[in-house]
Enzyme design. Sequence first.
Site, PDB file in Angstrom:
ATOM      1  N   ASP A 197     -16.950 -65.151  18.829  1.00 14.02           N
ATOM      2  CA  ASP A 197     -17.346 -66.169  19.284  1.00 14.02           C
ATOM      3  C   ASP A 197     -17.885 -67.699  18.590  1.00 14.02           C
ATOM      4  OD1 ASP A 197     -16.087 -65.030  21.408  1.00 14.02           O
ATOM      5  OD2 ASP A 197     -17.957 -65.372  22.628  1.00 14.02           O
ATOM      6  N   LYS A 255     -11.797 -63.359  25.315  1.00 20.41           N
ATOM      7  CA  LYS A 255     -12.031 -62.643  25.851  1.00 20.41           C
ATOM      8  C   LYS A 255     -12.995 -63.999  26.802  1.00 20.41           C
ATOM      9  CE  LYS A 255     -16.490 -62.339  23.946  1.00 20.41           C
ATOM     10  NZ  LYS A 255     -17.168 -63.610  24.646  1.00 20.41           N
ATOM     11  N   CYS A 297     -22.965 -61.932  24.289  1.00 21.32           N
ATOM     12  CA  CYS A 297     -22.245 -61.682  23.279  1.00 21.32           C
ATOM     13  C   CYS A 297     -21.958 -60.682  21.846  1.00 21.32           C
ATOM     14  CB  CYS A 297     -20.921 -62.707  23.158  1.00 21.32           C
ATOM     15  SG  CYS A 297     -20.594 -63.488  24.924  1.00 21.32           S
TER      16      CYS A 297
END
Length: 212
Positions: A17, A115, A160
């Site tokens: 990310d 995701k 994450c």
Amino acid sequence: MSKEIITGDNDVLVVIDVQNDFCPGGALAVPHGDEVVPVVNRLAGRFRNVVLTQDWHPPEHLSFASTHPGRRPYETIIATYGAQVLWPDHCIQATPGAEFHKSLNVPHASLILRKGIHHSIDSYSAFYENDHMTPTGLVGYLRERGLTRIFLAGLAFDFCVRYSAEDAHRAGFTVFVIEEACRGIDVDGSVAASRHNLAALDIPCISAQVLA
Ligand SMILES: [Zn+2]
């Protein structure tokens, strides 16, 4: 851990990310999040196998405080699958905030895994959504390609990256978190809690300097 780690064909760098909304100026900025970009770019050059993930939500996603009238960011709700922290709207599909940081430069990445794409379930981990049952497919991808050791980098360390590390470990991979290639957001002591949980699972946080 200071022993040198020699990387090879069965290793993969998974970059979590590194997107505009998680960098300074973004909707859900991780403090100093952009500092991981040059570190990741350098590190990626050491790996033949690299996977990038992208948080990629539909509008009015369950994880957005704005979806729940009267709720504010960083409060927790109880979703069907358990506790869910509410966030500012972030990484909405096909918006500038969801794009990778413009200086992220990993042209040889073989997969971009998106995701958090389902409206009613969040996905911190790159492997399983927040119900801990719905797979993203990444376990299968890595297994089919014979990749057995996972090196994690990216944002945010305490969400994450942490949950990706834990799920990868449970799925049977050998996992390392690369310390200086991550930054945390630290909600209610979440960085300390993450370090504690990773240590409890014997998942090492290593320096990029030990990679050869
Ligand atoms: Zn998200």
